[in-house]
Design a protein around this motif. Structure first.
Motif, mmCIF file in Angstrom:
data_model
loop_
_atom_site.group_PDB
_atom_site.id
_atom_site.type_symbol
_atom_site.label_atom_id
_atom_site.label_comp_id
_atom_site.label_asym_id
_atom_site.label_seq_id
_atom_site.Cartn_x
_atom_site.Cartn_y
_atom_site.Cartn_z
ATOM 1 N N PRO A 1 0.805 -1.225 0.000
ATOM 2 C CA PRO A 1 0.000 0.000 0.000
ATOM 3 C C PRO A 1 0.838 1.275 0.000
ATOM 4 O O PRO A 1 0.405 2.296 -0.534
ATOM 5 C CB PRO A 1 -0.838 -0.112 1.274
ATOM 6 C CG PRO A 1 -0.128 -1.086 2.132
ATOM 7 C CD PRO A 1 0.635 -1.994 1.222
ATOM 8 N N GLY A 2 2.035 1.251 0.558
ATOM 9 C CA GLY A 2 2.886 2.438 0.583
ATOM 10 C C GLY A 2 3.287 2.898 -0.808
ATOM 11 O O GLY A 2 3.458 4.083 -1.063
ATOM 12 N N ASN A 3 3.442 1.951 -1.717
ATOM 13 C CA ASN A 3 3.831 2.276 -3.094
ATOM 14 C C ASN A 3 2.708 2.014 -4.089
ATOM 15 O O ASN A 3 2.914 2.176 -5.293
ATOM 16 C CB ASN A 3 5.062 1.448 -3.495
ATOM 17 C CG ASN A 3 6.279 1.837 -2.700
ATOM 18 O OD1 ASN A 3 6.609 3.009 -2.605
ATOM 19 N ND2 ASN A 3 6.934 0.858 -2.101
ATOM 20 N N ASP A 4 1.549 1.570 -3.588
ATOM 21 C CA ASP A 4 0.424 1.174 -4.440
ATOM 22 C C ASP A 4 0.930 0.271 -5.560
ATOM 23 O O ASP A 4 0.788 0.576 -6.753
ATOM 24 C CB ASP A 4 -0.307 2.395 -5.003
ATOM 25 C CG ASP A 4 -1.676 2.010 -5.582
ATOM 26 O OD1 ASP A 4 -2.270 1.006 -5.124
ATOM 27 O OD2 ASP A 4 -2.155 2.713 -6.491
ATOM 28 N N ALA A 5 1.572 -0.831 -5.154
ATOM 29 C CA ALA A 5 2.187 -1.752 -6.100
ATOM 30 C C ALA A 5 1.926 -3.188 -5.675
ATOM 31 O O ALA A 5 1.601 -3.474 -4.525
ATOM 32 C CB ALA A 5 3.695 -1.496 -6.161
ATOM 33 N N LEU A 6 2.060 -4.098 -6.636
ATOM 34 C CA LEU A 6 2.028 -5.529 -6.372
ATOM 35 C C LEU A 6 3.451 -6.030 -6.538
ATOM 36 O O LEU A 6 4.072 -5.800 -7.578
ATOM 37 C CB LEU A 6 1.090 -6.251 -7.347
ATOM 38 C CG LEU A 6 -0.383 -5.887 -7.264
ATOM 39 C CD1 LEU A 6 -1.157 -6.512 -8.432
ATOM 40 C CD2 LEU A 6 -0.966 -6.342 -5.938
ATOM 41 N N VAL A 7 3.973 -6.707 -5.527
ATOM 42 C CA VAL A 7 5.368 -7.145 -5.522
ATOM 43 C C VAL A 7 5.407 -8.630 -5.220
ATOM 44 O O VAL A 7 4.672 -9.117 -4.356
ATOM 45 C CB VAL A 7 6.165 -6.381 -4.438
ATOM 46 C CG1 VAL A 7 7.613 -6.807 -4.423
ATOM 47 C CG2 VAL A 7 6.041 -4.886 -4.636
ATOM 48 N N GLY A 8 6.260 -9.377 -5.928
ATOM 49 C CA GLY A 8 6.356 -10.793 -5.621
ATOM 50 C C GLY A 8 7.177 -11.572 -6.616
ATOM 51 O O GLY A 8 8.154 -11.065 -7.176
ATOM 52 N N VAL A 9 6.724 -12.814 -6.863
ATOM 53 C CA VAL A 9 7.490 -13.767 -7.659
ATOM 54 C C VAL A 9 6.650 -14.274 -8.828
ATOM 55 O O VAL A 9 5.482 -14.627 -8.663
ATOM 56 C CB VAL A 9 7.925 -14.969 -6.791
ATOM 57 C CG1 VAL A 9 8.655 -16.018 -7.622
ATOM 58 C CG2 VAL A 9 8.803 -14.505 -5.643
ATOM 59 N N TYR A 10 7.273 -14.297 -10.005
ATOM 60 C CA TYR A 10 6.676 -14.903 -11.196
ATOM 61 C C TYR A 10 7.396 -16.220 -11.425
ATOM 62 O O TYR A 10 8.626 -16.252 -11.514
ATOM 63 C CB TYR A 10 6.834 -13.993 -12.410
ATOM 64 C CG TYR A 10 6.444 -14.646 -13.714
ATOM 65 C CD1 TYR A 10 5.159 -15.146 -13.905
ATOM 66 C CD2 TYR A 10 7.345 -14.760 -14.753
ATOM 67 C CE1 TYR A 10 4.796 -15.741 -15.103
ATOM 68 C CE2 TYR A 10 6.990 -15.340 -15.962
ATOM 69 C CZ TYR A 10 5.714 -15.827 -16.134
ATOM 70 O OH TYR A 10 5.356 -16.423 -17.317
ATOM 71 N N PHE A 11 6.647 -17.309 -11.486
ATOM 72 C CA PHE A 11 7.219 -18.621 -11.788
ATOM 73 C C PHE A 11 6.919 -18.926 -13.241
ATOM 74 O O PHE A 11 5.763 -19.085 -13.630
ATOM 75 C CB PHE A 11 6.630 -19.701 -10.877
ATOM 76 C CG PHE A 11 7.053 -21.093 -11.256
ATOM 77 C CD1 PHE A 11 8.380 -21.482 -11.170
ATOM 78 C CD2 PHE A 11 6.131 -22.017 -11.702
ATOM 79 C CE1 PHE A 11 8.778 -22.760 -11.521
ATOM 80 C CE2 PHE A 11 6.514 -23.300 -12.053
ATOM 81 C CZ PHE A 11 7.840 -23.671 -11.966
ATOM 82 N N GLN A 12 7.952 -18.978 -14.075
ATOM 83 C CA GLN A 12 7.810 -19.290 -15.480
ATOM 84 C C GLN A 12 7.950 -20.809 -15.599
ATOM 85 O O GLN A 12 9.052 -21.354 -15.556
ATOM 86 C CB GLN A 12 8.883 -18.568 -16.295
ATOM 87 C CG GLN A 12 8.481 -18.150 -17.685
ATOM 88 C CD GLN A 12 8.074 -19.268 -18.614
ATOM 89 O OE1 GLN A 12 8.496 -20.411 -18.504
ATOM 90 N NE2 GLN A 12 7.229 -18.940 -19.557
ATOM 91 N N ALA A 13 6.816 -21.504 -15.705
ATOM 92 C CA ALA A 13 6.788 -22.964 -15.632
ATOM 93 C C ALA A 13 7.529 -23.639 -16.782
ATOM 94 O O ALA A 13 8.190 -24.658 -16.579
ATOM 95 C CB ALA A 13 5.339 -23.461 -15.578
ATOM 96 N N ALA A 14 7.444 -23.089 -17.981
ATOM 97 C CA ALA A 14 8.104 -23.721 -19.127
ATOM 98 C C ALA A 14 9.615 -23.773 -18.940
ATOM 99 O O ALA A 14 10.264 -24.730 -19.344
ATOM 100 C CB ALA A 14 7.747 -22.986 -20.420
ATOM 101 N N MET A 15 10.192 -22.737 -18.287
ATOM 102 C CA MET A 15 11.638 -22.679 -18.054
ATOM 103 C C MET A 15 12.013 -23.128 -16.648
ATOM 104 O O MET A 15 13.189 -23.202 -16.329
ATOM 105 C CB MET A 15 12.157 -21.255 -18.275
ATOM 106 C CG MET A 15 11.984 -20.761 -19.687
ATOM 107 S SD MET A 15 12.727 -19.146 -20.044
ATOM 108 C CE MET A 15 12.374 -18.170 -18.627
#
Length: 179
Positions: free
Chosen positions: A153-167
């Motif tokens: 909420p401080g940056n009005d952002a979504l932060v995290g991890v993307y798992f690219q399943a093919a790789m």
């Protein structure tokens, strides 16, 4: 005429290493760069997980060994409305469009790169003060790829991890609100 005419036989039977072609990194340099990126991403992930999205500390963090159960009750669902909107990933222009979130955590979402990619599952949850968004994709090139994001909420952002399943690779990502 023999095909061996232009080639000289090397002494001792040792093969001579060919210099790396210009513009192509060597296998060793690719491995080293990959390791450096993995270490950097792991460090960033640990910093975000330790600090939490908005508290600046570990208060309200729940998880294995924390001594506090995960809070998935109705009060957290009030924070789900913060997920509604259009979010863009600045490093590639990927877009998550969250149209609605039910109090039970069901999310109506779309994903675009730039064309629509099938979202097979989208859920919101809460742990302590953290509002989380999980998205699973099912399409050619994205079979089972997922986003595990926390609303900051401080940056009005979504932060995290993307798992690219093919790789079979994980990447630290963030999305910023555009609408």
């Amino acid at each position: 005429m023999s095909q061996k005419k232009g080639k000289k036989k090397q002494k001792g039977g040792a093969r001579r290493r060919q210099p790396a072609a210009k513009g192509k990194p060597s296998r060793v340099s690719r491995v080293l760069v990959g390791l450096a990126v993995a270490v950097a991403l792991a460090g960033i992930y640990l910093v975000f997980m330790r600090q939490g999205p908005s508290s600046g500390g570990t208060e309200g963090a729940a998880g294995p060994g924390s001594g506090r159960p995960a809070d998935r009750a109705a009060p957290a669902s009030a924070g789900f409305h913060a997920l509604v909107g259009k979010w863009v990933r600045p490093d590639g222009g990927y877009v998550i469009s969250v149209r609605s979130v039910d109090p039970d955590g069901r999310v109506d979402a779309g994903y675009f790169n730039p064309r629509p990619i099938n979202v097979s599952r989208a859920e919101a949850s809460a742990e302590g003060n953290a509002v989380k968004l999980f998205i699973e994709l099912q399409a050619a090139g994205y079979p089972g790829s997922t986003y595990e994001l926390i609303y900051d909420p401080g940056n009005d952002a979504l932060v995290g991890v993307y798992f690219q399943a093919a790789m079979q690779q994980r990447f630290q990502v963030h999305f910023v609100r555009t609408e």
